[in-house]
Write an enzyme that holds these catalytic residues in place. Structure first.
Site, mmCIF file in Angstrom:
data_model
loop_
_atom_site.group_PDB
_atom_site.id
_atom_site.type_symbol
_atom_site.label_atom_id
_atom_site.label_comp_id
_atom_site.label_asym_id
_atom_site.label_seq_id
_atom_site.Cartn_x
_atom_site.Cartn_y
_atom_site.Cartn_z
ATOM 1 N N LYS A 104 7.344 1.888 0.411
ATOM 2 C CA LYS A 104 5.869 2.179 -0.223
ATOM 3 C C LYS A 104 4.763 1.025 0.283
ATOM 4 C CE LYS A 104 3.212 4.600 -3.587
ATOM 5 N NZ LYS A 104 2.565 5.442 -2.470
ATOM 6 N N HIS A 121 9.281 3.515 -7.002
ATOM 7 C CA HIS A 121 9.173 4.343 -5.636
ATOM 8 C C HIS A 121 10.208 3.588 -4.682
ATOM 9 C CE1 HIS A 121 5.516 6.540 -6.839
ATOM 10 N NE2 HIS A 121 5.741 7.340 -5.962
HETATM 11 N N1 LIG Z 1 -0.040 13.347 -2.371
HETATM 12 C C1 LIG Z 1 1.396 13.412 -2.059
HETATM 13 O O1 LIG Z 1 2.109 14.317 -2.809
HETATM 14 C C2 LIG Z 1 2.178 12.439 -1.473
HETATM 15 C C3 LIG Z 1 1.681 11.498 -0.813
HETATM 16 N N2 LIG Z 1 2.216 10.568 -0.116
HETATM 17 C C4 LIG Z 1 1.133 9.488 0.599
HETATM 18 O O2 LIG Z 1 1.299 9.869 2.205
HETATM 19 C C5 LIG Z 1 1.103 8.779 2.810
HETATM 20 C C6 LIG Z 1 2.249 8.622 3.857
HETATM 21 O O3 LIG Z 1 3.669 8.387 3.269
HETATM 22 P P1 LIG Z 1 4.839 8.344 4.080
HETATM 23 O O4 LIG Z 1 4.999 9.217 5.030
HETATM 24 O O5 LIG Z 1 6.094 7.776 3.280
HETATM 25 O O6 LIG Z 1 4.486 6.999 5.055
HETATM 26 P P2 LIG Z 1 5.028 6.282 6.272
HETATM 27 O O7 LIG Z 1 4.748 4.876 6.524
HETATM 28 O O8 LIG Z 1 6.154 6.638 6.660
HETATM 29 O O9 LIG Z 1 4.098 7.107 7.274
HETATM 30 C C7 LIG Z 1 2.662 6.826 7.579
HETATM 31 C C8 LIG Z 1 2.034 7.521 8.769
HETATM 32 O O10 LIG Z 1 0.687 7.184 8.798
HETATM 33 C C9 LIG Z 1 0.568 6.756 10.096
HETATM 34 N N3 LIG Z 1 -0.566 5.653 10.201
HETATM 35 C C10 LIG Z 1 -0.279 4.314 9.699
HETATM 36 N N4 LIG Z 1 -1.400 3.521 9.842
HETATM 37 C C11 LIG Z 1 -2.149 4.236 10.498
HETATM 38 C C12 LIG Z 1 -3.462 4.065 11.061
HETATM 39 N N5 LIG Z 1 -4.035 2.997 11.025
HETATM 40 N N6 LIG Z 1 -4.077 5.154 11.893
HETATM 41 C C13 LIG Z 1 -3.397 6.282 11.969
HETATM 42 N N7 LIG Z 1 -2.210 6.611 11.352
HETATM 43 C C14 LIG Z 1 -1.667 5.623 10.695
HETATM 44 C C15 LIG Z 1 1.934 6.347 10.751
HETATM 45 O O11 LIG Z 1 1.506 6.274 11.921
HETATM 46 P P3 LIG Z 1 2.998 5.539 12.907
HETATM 47 O O12 LIG Z 1 3.909 6.583 12.905
HETATM 48 O O13 LIG Z 1 2.447 5.481 14.309
HETATM 49 O O14 LIG Z 1 3.130 4.193 12.245
HETATM 50 C C16 LIG Z 1 2.615 7.263 9.963
HETATM 51 O O15 LIG Z 1 2.897 8.442 10.832
HETATM 52 C C17 LIG Z 1 1.078 7.533 1.688
HETATM 53 O O16 LIG Z 1 -0.381 7.114 1.435
HETATM 54 C C18 LIG Z 1 2.007 8.015 0.693
HETATM 55 O O17 LIG Z 1 1.500 7.523 -0.695
HETATM 56 C C19 LIG Z 1 3.480 10.546 0.057
HETATM 57 C C20 LIG Z 1 4.392 11.396 -0.532
HETATM 58 C C21 LIG Z 1 3.607 12.485 -1.373
HETATM 59 O O1 LIG Z 2 4.402 6.932 -1.007
HETATM 60 C C1 LIG Z 2 5.043 7.929 -1.665
HETATM 61 O O2 LIG Z 2 6.377 8.217 -1.328
HETATM 62 C C2 LIG Z 2 4.585 8.829 -2.586
HETATM 63 N N1 LIG Z 2 3.282 8.604 -2.992
HETATM 64 C C3 LIG Z 2 2.323 9.299 -3.738
HETATM 65 C C4 LIG Z 2 1.835 8.460 -4.700
HETATM 66 O O3 LIG Z 2 1.446 7.297 -4.307
HETATM 67 O O4 LIG Z 2 1.532 8.641 -5.896
HETATM 68 C C5 LIG Z 2 3.209 10.641 -4.553
HETATM 69 C C6 LIG Z 2 4.611 10.572 -4.536
HETATM 70 O O5 LIG Z 2 4.811 9.771 -5.794
HETATM 71 C C7 LIG Z 2 5.354 9.750 -3.384
#
Ligand SMILES: NC(=O)C1=CN([C@@H]2O[C@H](COP(=O)(O)OP(=O)(O)OC[C@H]3O[C@@H](n4cnc5c(N)ncnc54)[C@H](OP(=O)(O)O)[C@@H]3O)[C@@H](O)[C@H]2O)C=CC1
Ligand SMILES: O=C(O)C1=N[C@H](C(=O)O)C[C@H](O)C1
Length: 249
Positions: free
Chosen positions: A145, A141
């Site tokens: 991450k 990744h």
């Molecule tokens: N299931 C799936 O298919 C996928 C899952 N994911 C998961 O999604 C999540 C987000 O990924 P990504 O967008 O890359 O991460 P980012 O770090 O770019 O974004 C995280 C978001 O969460 C918010 N956040 C962080 N801490 C807190 C908190 N304590 N309370 C409330 N909000 C909070 C942040 O707010 P702020 O903007 O204010 O910092 C931001 O908006 C991860 O867990 C990732 O693994 C990602 C891709 C695919």
């Molecule tokens: O954080 C990401 O970017 C992603 N998170 C998910 C995971 O933890 O499996 C899914 C995807 O691979 C992207």
């Protein structure tokens, strides 16, 4: 029109999801939540989900495990169906999600892509077929991450463990006495650049190797998968749902 709230709307996934919603006339983004970041947005932005006054049809969450308590409280109080895509939860948090699903419909998947959900099935079949092969998982990744190993790597490992129940996970092979144990599933996390998400499950036997791979080429697949999940969950009974409920294999 399905009214959506995004929890984590200014994060990397939140922004991709926002664009996917604007491109899809079946959805309307009515509010977003971002704890720290602030920007001018075309939707109402809140720093805490509990302050939201608008009523949505579904909340989609791409955020951080730290926001889970407020997220569940909001969805239970307002009886709003929830799609959880966030990863990195511990066992207590996973139990909180399962408990909450007795009061609201919750769709939960660590990977919203179609391909990974096919891979889960292929991993199950391969684990059953290739007995006595060593199984190792490698995930790659981007360098932003937060959690490791990825939620997807853990889903794949859990799928293997359903077939081979005496196995244990090894996340950190390192050192002078780090020889592989027979019943181990190795799980390895690589981080770098802007890699969207890659998962490999390697079955290594004597003189032969089978490797199953999935490569995500854009975050859009996760956003679109979460919208499919949202469409599925809006009119469901309370309960805990995942990709197996919407993907026919
Ligand atoms: N299931 C799936 O298919 C996928 C899952 N994911 C998961 O999604 C999540 C987000 O990924 P990504 O967008 O890359 O991460 P980012 O770090 O770019 O974004 C995280 C978001 O969460 C918010 N956040 C962080 N801490 C807190 C908190 N304590 N309370 C409330 N909000 C909070 C942040 O707010 P702020 O903007 O204010 O910092 C931001 O908006 C991860 O867990 C990732 O693994 C990602 C891709 C695919
Ligand atoms: O954080 C990401 O970017 C992603 N998170 C998910 C995971 O933890 O499996 C899914 C995807 O691979 C992207």
């Amino acid at each position: 029109m399905i009214k959506v709230i995004i929890n984590g709307s200014l994060g990397k996934m939140g922004k991709v999801l926002t664009n996917s919603i604007y491109e899809d006339k079946n959805f309307e983004l009515i509010a977003g939540v971002s704890k720290y970041e602030k920007e001018n947005t075309n939707y109402k932005l809140y720093s805490n989900i509990l302050d939201i006054k608008e009523k949505a049809d579904v909340v989609i969450d791409f955020s951080n495990p730290e926001s889970l308590k407020d997220l569940l409280t909001y969805c239970k109080n307002t009886k709003t169906p929830l799609v959880i895509a966030t990863t990195g939860y511990n066992d207590d948090e996973l139990n909180m999600i399962k408990e909450a699903s007795k009061e609201i419909p919750i769709f939960h998947s660590s990977n919203m892509s179609l391909g990974i959900n096919l891979l889960l099935k292929l991993v199950e079949i391969t684990t059953k077929a290739l007995t006595n092969f060593d199984i190792e998982i490698i995930e790659k990744h981007h360098n932003k991450k937060v959690d490791a190993p990825s939620g997807t790597a853990l889903m794949l490992a859990n799928e293997i463990q359903k077939v081979l129940d005496n196995t244990e996970f090894n996340y950190s092979r390192c050192g002078k006495n780090a020889k592989r144990k027979e019943n181990e599933i190795g799980i390895h996390a690589l981080r770098g650049g802007t890699i969207v998400g890659e998962h490999s499950v390697i079955f290594a036997g004597t003189d032969e190797i089978v490797e199953l791979n999935h490569v995500a080429l854009s975050k859009k697949i996760f956003a679109q998968g979460s919208l499919k999940a949202a469409k599925f969950i809006v009119n469901k009974e309370n309960g805990y749902y995942n990709m197996k409920d919407i993907v026919t294999l």
